[in-house]
Design an enzyme around this catalytic site. Structure first.
Site, short mmCIF file in Angstrom:
data_model
loop_
_atom_site.label_atom_id
_atom_site.label_comp_id
_atom_site.label_asym_id
_atom_site.label_seq_id
_atom_site.Cartn_x
_atom_site.Cartn_y
_atom_site.Cartn_z
N ARG A 107 0.85 -1.18 0.00
CA ARG A 107 0.00 0.00 0.00
C ARG A 107 0.89 1.23 0.00
O ARG A 107 1.94 1.24 0.62
CB ARG A 107 -0.92 0.02 1.24
CG ARG A 107 -2.15 -0.84 1.09
CD ARG A 107 -3.10 -0.28 0.02
NE ARG A 107 -4.30 -1.06 -0.15
CZ ARG A 107 -4.50 -1.96 -1.11
NH1 ARG A 107 -3.54 -2.21 -1.99
NH2 ARG A 107 -5.65 -2.59 -1.22
N GLU B 226 -3.18 7.87 -4.39
CA GLU B 226 -3.61 7.39 -5.72
C GLU B 226 -4.86 8.11 -6.18
O GLU B 226 -5.76 8.32 -5.36
CB GLU B 226 -3.88 5.88 -5.65
CG GLU B 226 -2.61 5.10 -5.43
CD GLU B 226 -2.84 3.59 -5.39
OE1 GLU B 226 -3.88 3.12 -5.89
OE2 GLU B 226 -1.96 2.90 -4.86
N HIS C 209 -0.94 0.59 -10.12
CA HIS C 209 -1.66 -0.34 -9.24
C HIS C 209 -2.19 -1.55 -10.03
O HIS C 209 -3.41 -1.77 -10.12
CB HIS C 209 -2.80 0.36 -8.50
CG HIS C 209 -3.18 -0.33 -7.22
ND1 HIS C 209 -3.59 0.34 -6.09
CD2 HIS C 209 -3.18 -1.64 -6.88
CE1 HIS C 209 -3.86 -0.53 -5.12
NE2 HIS C 209 -3.63 -1.75 -5.59
C1 DGY Z 1 -6.00 -5.47 -3.42
O1 DGY Z 1 -6.65 -6.47 -3.66
O2 DGY Z 1 -5.81 -5.07 -2.26
C2 DGY Z 1 -5.48 -4.71 -4.57
O3 DGY Z 1 -4.45 -3.86 -4.20
C3 DGY Z 1 -6.58 -3.92 -5.20
O4 DGY Z 1 -7.28 -3.32 -4.19
#
Ligand code: DGY
Length: 322
Positions: A241, A270, A288
């Site tokens: 993250r 983001e 992402h």
């Molecule tokens: C997750 O599954 O956490 C991916 O990063 C997309 O949200």
């Protein structure tokens, strides 16, 4: 026949998953597929029986006041964008979609590690811009991945999948840190040795790959101090993250070469990326994409459908996180 529960889905899903959801529920999709406003999500929480958000939605405590929705079926494994304590207080169940995205996220993390080490983004930009003057022994020299030491922060499913690729595919030495116990036999089967602290991993590894959860507990886990502990020439990969890394501190360290390179898939704000990162050649920036394969994105939807189905059938959802 009882009316089907009403479900609001905040973003479009792959067709097969949308069809599966629509077979079982009275579904409203966010047709234009742009992020919903806070007001629209708050209204949905008060109008529908369930809301299926994803990482691009911030579900705040205020949105969870007086809800009609009894479940937030998150599309995605990470849920640091949801105020889970407030959900618990409001009696709203929260589920996620673990397992189905493990391999693809590890694949992407590995791609970023290779791309950052071997300067693929930079090389492609040079070639496309017509700046490549041909092969020469000193051209665009990178860092060898095979046989190096990989430090993994967060040794859950995805961290373990990364270790498997690194150890069995690339002969890497793997060290890891995780706050939870890890079966020593499992770690040994992945060639992975435990370290007590994040500092220990950061200071010893040639490559550092982040696989811990986001949220307040891990905000800026990789800050200027820990970046300072990294070995000269070390490379950082983040598919966890954005908030786990202090982007300004990382950009400064990449800019003066204290960190050789980085591969990032996630960002603090983001879809905004820190402007200093955008200027640097030695960082590979992906939008992402960790779970972005057709197989995985359908499976994530099916997983959310199963969570909703179990919940509305009065069963414990298989992937309840709050
Ligand atoms: C997750 O599954 O956490 C991916 O990063 C997309 O949200």
């Amino acid at each position: 026949m009882a009316a089907k529960p009403r479900v609001l889905v905040t973003r479009r899903w792959p067709k097969a998953a949308e069809l599966a959801l629509a077979e079982r529920f009275d579904v409203t999709f966010n047709e234009n597929d742009t992020p919903m406003s806070a007001e629209a999500i708050t209204a949905a929480m008060r109008e529908y029986d369930a809301v299926a958000p994803t990482v691009s939605d911030r579900i705040t405590a205020e949105m969870l006041a007086a809800p009609s929705a009894r479940i937030l079926a998150n599309y995605g494994v990470g849920f640091s964008h949801i105020a889970t304590d407030a959900a618990k207080t409001a009696g709203v169940v929260v589920t996620n979609t673990p397992g189905v995205l493990t391999d693809c996220t590890a694949d992407l993390a590995f791609s970023l590690m290779l791309a950052a080490a071997r300067r693929l983004g930079e090389g492609e930009r040079e070639l496309r811009s017509g700046g490549w003057s041909g092969w020469r022994p000193t051209h665009m020299i990178g860092t060898k991945v095979s046989g190096a030491t990989l430090g993994i922060v967060g040794f859950g499913r995805i961290g373990q999948a990364m270790a498997r690729r690194a150890h069995h595919g690339f002969g890497m030495r793997v060290i890891f840190q995780d706050p939870y116990p890890v079966d020593p036999a499992l770690a040994a089967s992945l060639g992975a040795e435990r370290r007590e602290t994040v500092d220990d991993v950061v200071a010893e590894a040639d490559f550092i790959s982040l696989h811990c959860p986001g949220g307040d507990e891990n905000k800026h886990l990789i800050d200027a101090r820990r970046i300072g502990l990294m070995k000269p020439g070390a490379i950082l990969v983040n598919t966890a993250r954005g908030e786990v890394v202090d982007e300004a501190a990382l950009a400064a360290a990449l800019s003066d070469g204290r960190v050789a390179a980085a591969g990032l898939d996630v960002y603090e704000r983001e879809p905004v990326v820190h402007p200093d990162l955008l200027k640097l050649e030695n960082v590979v920036l992906a939008p992402h994409l960790g779970s972005a394969t057709s197989e995985t994105r359908v499976a994530m939807g099916m997983c959310a459908v199963e969570n909703l189905t179990a919940f509305f059938a009065g069963r414990e959802p298989p992937n309840r996180v709050a």
